[in-house]
Design a protein around this motif. Sequence first.
Motif, PDB file in Angstrom:
ATOM      1  N   PHE A 482      34.670 -84.484 -69.453  1.00 17.99           N
ATOM      2  CA  PHE A 482      35.491 -85.796 -70.018  1.00 17.99           C
ATOM      3  C   PHE A 482      34.470 -86.209 -70.771  1.00 17.99           C
ATOM      4  O   PHE A 482      34.489 -87.171 -71.755  1.00 17.99           O
ATOM      5  CB  PHE A 482      35.996 -86.553 -68.891  1.00 17.99           C
ATOM      6  CG  PHE A 482      37.089 -85.908 -68.028  1.00 17.99           C
ATOM      7  CD1 PHE A 482      38.156 -85.261 -68.540  1.00 17.99           C
ATOM      8  CD2 PHE A 482      37.075 -86.035 -66.682  1.00 17.99           C
ATOM      9  CE1 PHE A 482      39.186 -84.800 -67.912  1.00 17.99           C
ATOM     10  CE2 PHE A 482      38.193 -85.453 -65.808  1.00 17.99           C
ATOM     11  CZ  PHE A 482      39.014 -84.864 -66.572  1.00 17.99           C
ATOM     12  N   VAL A 483      33.032 -86.556 -70.479  1.00 14.96           N
ATOM     13  CA  VAL A 483      31.851 -86.943 -71.246  1.00 14.96           C
ATOM     14  C   VAL A 483      31.938 -86.376 -72.471  1.00 14.96           C
ATOM     15  O   VAL A 483      31.624 -86.898 -73.667  1.00 14.96           O
ATOM     16  CB  VAL A 483      30.792 -87.013 -70.338  1.00 14.96           C
ATOM     17  CG1 VAL A 483      29.548 -87.480 -71.347  1.00 14.96           C
ATOM     18  CG2 VAL A 483      30.805 -87.609 -69.168  1.00 14.96           C
ATOM     19  N   SER A 484      32.020 -84.967 -72.562  1.00 13.99           N
ATOM     20  CA  SER A 484      32.067 -84.292 -73.960  1.00 13.99           C
ATOM     21  C   SER A 484      33.259 -84.616 -74.754  1.00 13.99           C
ATOM     22  O   SER A 484      33.075 -84.913 -76.032  1.00 13.99           O
ATOM     23  CB  SER A 484      32.184 -82.821 -73.604  1.00 13.99           C
ATOM     24  OG  SER A 484      33.454 -82.259 -73.153  1.00 13.99           O
ATOM     25  N   LEU A 485      34.238 -85.187 -74.277  1.00 12.59           N
ATOM     26  CA  LEU A 485      35.187 -85.736 -75.086  1.00 12.59           C
ATOM     27  C   LEU A 485      35.009 -87.110 -75.718  1.00 12.59           C
ATOM     28  O   LEU A 485      35.363 -87.631 -76.735  1.00 12.59           O
ATOM     29  CB  LEU A 485      36.550 -85.835 -74.272  1.00 12.59           C
ATOM     30  CG  LEU A 485      37.308 -84.289 -73.742  1.00 12.59           C
ATOM     31  CD1 LEU A 485      38.451 -84.595 -73.231  1.00 12.59           C
ATOM     32  CD2 LEU A 485      37.513 -83.391 -75.040  1.00 12.59           C
ATOM     33  N   LEU A 486      34.260 -87.680 -74.807  1.00  9.84           N
ATOM     34  CA  LEU A 486      33.932 -89.304 -75.261  1.00  9.84           C
ATOM     35  C   LEU A 486      32.625 -89.091 -76.008  1.00  9.84           C
ATOM     36  O   LEU A 486      31.974 -90.165 -76.298  1.00  9.84           O
ATOM     37  CB  LEU A 486      33.801 -90.068 -74.114  1.00  9.84           C
ATOM     38  CG  LEU A 486      35.226 -89.989 -73.383  1.00  9.84           C
ATOM     39  CD1 LEU A 486      35.112 -91.029 -72.056  1.00  9.84           C
ATOM     40  CD2 LEU A 486      35.959 -90.983 -74.161  1.00  9.84           C
ATOM     41  N   ALA A 487      31.740 -87.976 -76.277  1.00 12.80           N
ATOM     42  CA  ALA A 487      30.315 -88.058 -76.789  1.00 12.80           C
ATOM     43  C   ALA A 487      30.242 -88.657 -78.223  1.00 12.80           C
ATOM     44  O   ALA A 487      29.366 -89.334 -78.134  1.00 12.80           O
ATOM     45  CB  ALA A 487      29.927 -86.518 -76.729  1.00 12.80           C
ATOM     46  N   PRO A 488      31.419 -88.477 -78.923  1.00 12.26           N
ATOM     47  CA  PRO A 488      31.054 -88.992 -80.351  1.00 12.26           C
ATOM     48  C   PRO A 488      31.272 -90.766 -80.194  1.00 12.26           C
ATOM     49  O   PRO A 488      30.635 -91.395 -80.734  1.00 12.26           O
ATOM     50  CB  PRO A 488      32.179 -88.567 -81.080  1.00 12.26           C
ATOM     51  CG  PRO A 488      32.432 -87.310 -80.408  1.00 12.26           C
ATOM     52  CD  PRO A 488      32.462 -87.294 -79.031  1.00 12.26           C
ATOM     53  N   GLU A 489      31.954 -90.978 -79.380  1.00 13.88           N
ATOM     54  CA  GLU A 489      32.080 -92.607 -78.876  1.00 13.88           C
ATOM     55  C   GLU A 489      31.020 -93.088 -78.507  1.00 13.88           C
ATOM     56  O   GLU A 489      30.459 -94.107 -78.795  1.00 13.88           O
ATOM     57  CB  GLU A 489      33.562 -92.821 -78.169  1.00 13.88           C
ATOM     58  CG  GLU A 489      33.718 -94.196 -78.046  1.00 13.88           C
ATOM     59  CD  GLU A 489      34.868 -94.515 -77.143  1.00 13.88           C
ATOM     60  OE1 GLU A 489      34.976 -95.521 -76.404  1.00 13.88           O
ATOM     61  OE2 GLU A 489      35.857 -93.544 -76.971  1.00 13.88           O
TER      62      GLU A 489
END
Length: 874
Positions: A482-489
């Motif tokens: 889930f962190v990888s999905l939010l990494a750009p943010e």
Amino acid sequence: MAMLQTEVVQQCSVVTEVYQTETPTLHLQQTPSETTQSNYVKIIKSIGAGSVVDILPSVVEHIVSNTNKIERSELIQEMARKLKDEAIMWQLVKHNLLNSILSQLLDIFSGETSQSIQFELMTVICSLPQSHLTEKLLSKLHSAALSSSPLIRRQSLLLVLKTLPPNVSLKFLLAYLDDDDPRVRTTAIQHLHKAADSGCDIPFSVYHKLIANLSDSFDEVRLHSVRLLPHLVKQHRHEHLETTGSRTTTLTHHTFVQLCMLMRDMSTNVRSEVARVLGLFTDVDPEYLKQTLDKKIRSSMRILPAGSKMKQEYASGRKWGGDAPIKTVSGEINIFDPAGCGAFIHGMEDEFRAVRSNTVQAMCDLSTSCPEYGAVSMSHLVDMLNDETGGVRLLAIRSLQLISESVHLHEDQLETVMSVLEESNVEIRHSLHSLLSSCKLNSQVAVRRVLKGLLDNLKKYPQDKSSIYKCVQGVGGNNPNFVSLLAPEMLSKHPYLAQTEPSTDDTSYVATMILVFNAAKHNSVIFSFFHSYTPKHYVYIYSLLPELVPQLPQVHKILKGSDVSANIDSITSSLNLILKQFLNLCKSGAHIAAMTKTLENIEKIQKCSTRIHPQTKYASLLVNILLQLSKLRNIDRKRMADGHHRVLSKIKDIVCDLCLFQTCFRGSDHIVFLGKLLKFYFIQFLHQHIAIKVITDEDIARYRDHVLSFAGENNLPVPTQIRADRNFNLLQYMHSQDTLVTSDTTHSRATILSPQSNTERVNEFPSHLSYSVEIEAETHHVEPQNLAVKVRYPGFREVVCQPVVQNYLQDYYQNTVFVGGVSWSDPGLIQVSLVTEYKFEEYEECLAKLYGEEKVWLEISDSVQLKIHPRPSK
């Protein structure tokens, strides 16, 4: 002595005649006072142990012959008081009078009609040693058990328990379980519990009596029956009982259902105890456990007659599955008694805190042993975070932490959990951080919500920085996808616009990067979102917080092979080299100024990374001790020999540093051994150079024996000079060691987070009152209960106070200390620091004499300066 007995008999005869001339009715209505007491009672009170032993047989005979109840009662009470004296009891055993006195007392008991006197006689008999009780007593106890007085029956029961071993007295206890008086039943159940604790086997027939006692009208009977049931179930767990419908059930399940019915008991103590005991039934079927969270009979707890169908409808009107029907089917059988349904629901809704606390603890114990039940109970435990009592909320958080590893936290539950972050109680906040770090989230929205809540919490409570850093470490490691999905943010990665480089001094940015780095360890996709400056920030944050940031080989490749751990090893090697150079300077007799530069070099290395903080502090303190010893050696011999007050002050400082070195640094046994050798060298040095014989040959021999004993227990090599009883050369020993600083060295220290030093703000308060200073500190390798607060007032007056620890959080200390003083004309500065206690051992008696006290308060934190002004009260 014969004359004394004759005088007593004559006085007793006079007293008897006086009582015979009085009107009996008038005498019974009067209360005997000090002036109307029997001369016999006065004589017994006034004489010593030896005289009492001689007169005691005649006292017993007088009790038998006297017809006055009041005087007999007074004599028995005084006799009971005298028998409590160990000297009198020893004299009775010495003259073999116990058996005869006991026999006469039993005869009095048999012929006595007054129940109050019988009770007093039982008290006297109970005070006698059990080794001198005869079989005659046991026969009398059967008659006492049939007495109409419950007090006598209870006293006889206590006497049986004192006389016989638990396995023999068990049959007497079983007879008292059906007693008419609740106090007697309670005593019997209490001692059955003690017998079970001692390992006695309780017969299975007791179970039905205990179940019947669960509906007793007396609270204590129900309470102690509940406490005894788990022991009985443990001994007979393989027994089966018949239930309705010719069904059989295990003893464990039957007891569990019966206890669930008591969660609606009128007594708070009973409900609280039942909630605690229910948590002990960890081998109950999960379906039974689930029924405790549902006030309606579940479909799995019903047996329908042949051909019947269960209505697929809930009480709310929804249809789903076959659970919780609105109407029952005629002829169906309930496996679980409806009165016990929703036992834990009733416990969580109870108005008393003790019941709710025990209920939460029981649910936690059962959830850890049964993950299936933990998944069902998690939502109920989350609801307990809204409890009005802080202790219950804290217990619910810790319970959730234990079961969160196997259960995912849903978004609706997460909102309730995150609302607790606004708590003003630091213990609840830190426990919640631990919960969030250990649980697994089920969506990227939940990860975003947790991170935002933690960053807001960091802005509101900056002193929680260490706890929040540990929390984001766990969140990133448990939810890498889930962190990888939010990494750009999280990394502020924009497809078109270039972002400014954030500051590594920003605590919010550091917390976010800790979360990202821990997630990147398990998901390499995150590395593709790194900025050009992110690897450099990684190296800085890793050196700043090495215990929170993992090793990332991918980052090392980006930095062209630079390895942080290799740099740490090289720095440790540099410290060892600096220490060897310092030892060479000491051996060559170099100037003090040249040796002082070594401390400056170590301080420069310390600024490179906080990871090597324990090693640099260890080397710095070691150099400082050796430097002080060198200065002491260069002092004028006359002042040194006479024990000048300045010399004694320096010696006291060295003793304090030696204790600090031995207390605050841990690692291998060689580090502890070096601390003991430093003390031994210091003791020898003072013995040779100071004329004041503070150190004796016996002190040196005692400490040498301790050093040899410690080295033998830990298989350490002992210097030949110590073993051969010669002068010990410390510098030569240290120079012969390969390494003096190791990577596994730990340092016990504390960092005061609040209050911060402030010399501008003046804290005024009336001089007849005190000013409270709330202290919050981060600790490392030290227990909070071992800490104290030292306050240094102007004029070098120091006060050490050790208030009760308010909470026991890991690596965190919080307490309140009160400062004050007489009226000051101007504001003054006080210094507040945290200290730990070091007590001198028996073999360090000479060091205690040098220091002047039996213990030393060692500062393990930097001091905080505050300005106060106790002004005159109006």
